[in-house]
Design a protein around this motif. Structure first.
Motif, short mmCIF file in Angstrom:
data_model
loop_
_atom_site.label_atom_id
_atom_site.label_comp_id
_atom_site.label_asym_id
_atom_site.label_seq_id
_atom_site.Cartn_x
_atom_site.Cartn_y
_atom_site.Cartn_z
N UNK A 8 -10.46 -14.00 -6.79
CA UNK A 8 -11.05 -14.99 -7.70
C UNK A 8 -10.66 -14.70 -9.15
N UNK A 9 -10.76 -13.43 -9.56
CA UNK A 9 -10.39 -13.09 -10.94
C UNK A 9 -8.93 -13.33 -11.22
N UNK A 10 -8.07 -13.01 -10.25
CA UNK A 10 -6.65 -13.26 -10.44
C UNK A 10 -6.34 -14.74 -10.52
N UNK A 41 -4.89 -16.24 -13.89
CA UNK A 41 -3.54 -16.75 -13.76
C UNK A 41 -3.42 -18.21 -14.15
N UNK A 42 -4.41 -19.03 -13.74
CA UNK A 42 -4.38 -20.45 -14.09
C UNK A 42 -4.60 -20.65 -15.58
N UNK A 43 -5.46 -19.85 -16.18
CA UNK A 43 -5.80 -20.04 -17.59
C UNK A 43 -4.80 -19.40 -18.55
N UNK A 44 -4.30 -18.20 -18.22
CA UNK A 44 -3.48 -17.46 -19.18
C UNK A 44 -2.13 -17.02 -18.65
N UNK A 45 -1.82 -17.33 -17.37
CA UNK A 45 -0.60 -16.81 -16.77
C UNK A 45 0.67 -17.33 -17.42
N UNK A 46 1.47 -16.43 -18.00
CA UNK A 46 2.74 -16.79 -18.65
C UNK A 46 3.88 -15.86 -18.25
N UNK A 47 3.57 -14.63 -17.84
CA UNK A 47 4.62 -13.65 -17.55
C UNK A 47 4.62 -13.38 -16.04
N UNK A 48 5.65 -13.85 -15.32
CA UNK A 48 5.69 -13.65 -13.86
C UNK A 48 5.70 -12.17 -13.50
N UNK A 49 4.98 -11.88 -12.44
CA UNK A 49 4.87 -10.50 -11.99
C UNK A 49 6.04 -10.12 -11.07
N UNK A 50 6.35 -10.99 -10.13
CA UNK A 50 7.48 -10.78 -9.21
C UNK A 50 8.10 -12.14 -8.92
N UNK A 94 -4.14 -8.64 -14.21
CA UNK A 94 -5.16 -8.03 -15.07
C UNK A 94 -6.54 -8.61 -14.76
N UNK A 95 -6.60 -9.92 -14.52
CA UNK A 95 -7.88 -10.51 -14.15
C UNK A 95 -8.37 -10.01 -12.81
N UNK A 96 -7.47 -9.76 -11.87
CA UNK A 96 -7.86 -9.25 -10.55
C UNK A 96 -8.51 -7.88 -10.64
N UNK A 97 -7.81 -6.94 -11.29
CA UNK A 97 -8.34 -5.57 -11.34
C UNK A 97 -9.60 -5.50 -12.19
N UNK A 98 -9.70 -6.32 -13.24
CA UNK A 98 -10.89 -6.29 -14.08
C UNK A 98 -12.11 -6.80 -13.32
N UNK A 99 -11.96 -7.93 -12.64
CA UNK A 99 -13.10 -8.48 -11.90
C UNK A 99 -13.50 -7.56 -10.75
N UNK A 100 -12.53 -7.00 -10.02
CA UNK A 100 -12.85 -6.11 -8.91
C UNK A 100 -13.50 -4.82 -9.40
N UNK A 101 -13.03 -4.27 -10.52
CA UNK A 101 -13.61 -3.02 -11.03
C UNK A 101 -15.05 -3.23 -11.49
#
Length: 400
Positions: A281-283, A287-296, A309-316
């Motif tokens: 959910x965080x990712x 990603x929808x709101x701020x995603x600009x730099x592709x990861x892979x 960053x949103x994924x690890x922050x929300x999960x932590x």
């Protein structure tokens, strides 16, 4: 006495002598059509053209047949340079044709094809997909249903949870075997299904050692089964079968290990699933709101570093709170648990995306609306399960 020549000639005919008196000729009866020998001037006068009453006839090739009603043909003239002085062929006047009414459509029956836009009706509105490329309402509804299917038996009747895990493993094996056939591999499905269910059951009743034994039995049984089909493509089929056996039933068996822990097995499964859901959910939101730099970009173009960053922050943050409330684990250890589970979930998602891209498929199947196949939802969970099992074995030792 000489008879009058019907053509008006004064020459004597037959036995009439030349000195016979010539009577006054009677007037010829009027004919209903002009005759060129009688009144050539009347015939050669061009009649006035009445609007919408005459139309030009197509040009005739030299020597071709005359059209019906052609005055040149009726007058005995042949095709030549003087054809243009005669009146054109008479056609029926052109009238405005009223459009035929559309046939009545039966109510409740949808016509085939896409409705065309016009002045009196707007174009058909096409559904606009979300930036994540999925039907969001359907995805949320299916996700809630899957969550209820897991949580309800987990807390109210744990043996039913084992049935849910075994069913999920079986469906995942079927989807994977179906997908790898696109590459030309044909792993035997029957020993994989039997071995997958056996692996989950051994993990539930006998622990981690039995889980490894179940994987070994599955691979050996698949090898023996495949020998009956001959040597052609044996190595390719066995490699695909081993990949499926490790990826689905072996990793999925850690869910049975977590749930079989005495005293708090249901809570261990709950915090693991909660960390995966928070990461997803965080990712998605970041990603929808701020995603600009592709990861892979070559593996999953829609995943971005902002989403990670949103994924690890929300999960932590969520895991720090949940592990502190449910399992009495210090918040910093809970945050570490969330970071590790989120990282494993993202790696699992990327691993399945790489497999699908290599096989040339978008989804493993269309079993779940808004999600694709079941493996498209289990990809992140399968990598998160062994990570959570190992960390919880350290943070919250199992009491025998």
């Amino acid at each position: 006495m000489s008879h009058l020549d019907p053509h008006g000639s004064a020459e004597p005919r037959g036995w009439d002598g030349p000195d016979a008196p010539t009577p006054t000729p009677a007037p010829a009866p009027a004919l209903p059509w002009p005759e060129p020998e009688i009144d050539p001037g009347q015939w050669h006068r061009r009649p006035a053209v009445v609007p919408d009453a005459y139309a030009e006839a197509p040009a005739r090739p030299h020597g071709g047949p005359a059209a019906v009603g052609d005055p040149a043909a009726m007058n005995g003239h042949r095709d030549g340079p003087d054809d243009s002085e005669y009146p054109t062929t008479q056609l029926e006047p052109v009238r405005d044709v009223e459009p035929e009414p559309e046939p009545a459509r039966s109510p409740g029956r949808r016509q085939r094809g896409r409705r065309r836009a016009g002045l009196d009706r707007p174009p058909t509105q096409q559904p606009v997909p979300s930036r994540a490329g999925r039907n969001l309402p359907a995805a949320i509804g299916v996700g809630l249903a899957l969550g209820a299917l897991i949580v309800v038996p987990l807390f109210f009747y744990p043996p039913a949870f084992l049935v849910v895990v075994a069913a999920a493993v079986g469906i995942g094996i079927w989807e994977m075997a179906r997908a790898v056939r696109r590459s030309g591999a044909h792993p035997p499905l029957v020993p994989l299904l039997v071995g997958g269910v056996l692996t989950v059951g051994l993990a539930w009743f006998s622990g981690p050692d039995a889980l490894s034994l179940g994987l070994l039995v599955t691979v050996l049984g698949t090898m023996v089964w495949r020998l009956g089909d001959g040597p052609g493509g044996f190595q390719r089929d066995l490699t695909a079968a081993t990949l499926i056996a490790v990826y689905v039933p072996f990793l999925g068996g850690f869910a049975a290990l977590l749930a079989a822990a005495p005293g708090d097995g249901d809570l261990r499964v709950l915090v693991t699933l909660a960390a995966v859901v928070l990461s997803d959910t965080g990712g998605y939101a970041a990603g929808v709101s701020f995603g600009k730099h592709p990861m892979a970009p070559s593996v999953s173009p829609k995943k971005s570093w902002e989403g990670f960053a949103g994924s690890v922050t929300a999960a932590a943050l969520g895991s720090a709170l949940l592990l502190w409330l449910l399992l009495d684990v210090a918040p910093w250890w809970g945050a570490l648990f969330g970071l590790a589970v989120s990282g494993a979930a993202v790696l699992g998602d990327l691993a399945e995306s790489m497999i699908k891209r290599d096989l040339g498929v978008k989804d493993m199947s269309n079993l779940l609306p808004g999600h694709g196949g079941l493996m498209d939802r289990l990809d992140s969970i399968l990598f998160a399960l062994p990570t959570a099992y190992l960390l919880l074995a350290v943070f919250v030792p199992v009491l025998e």
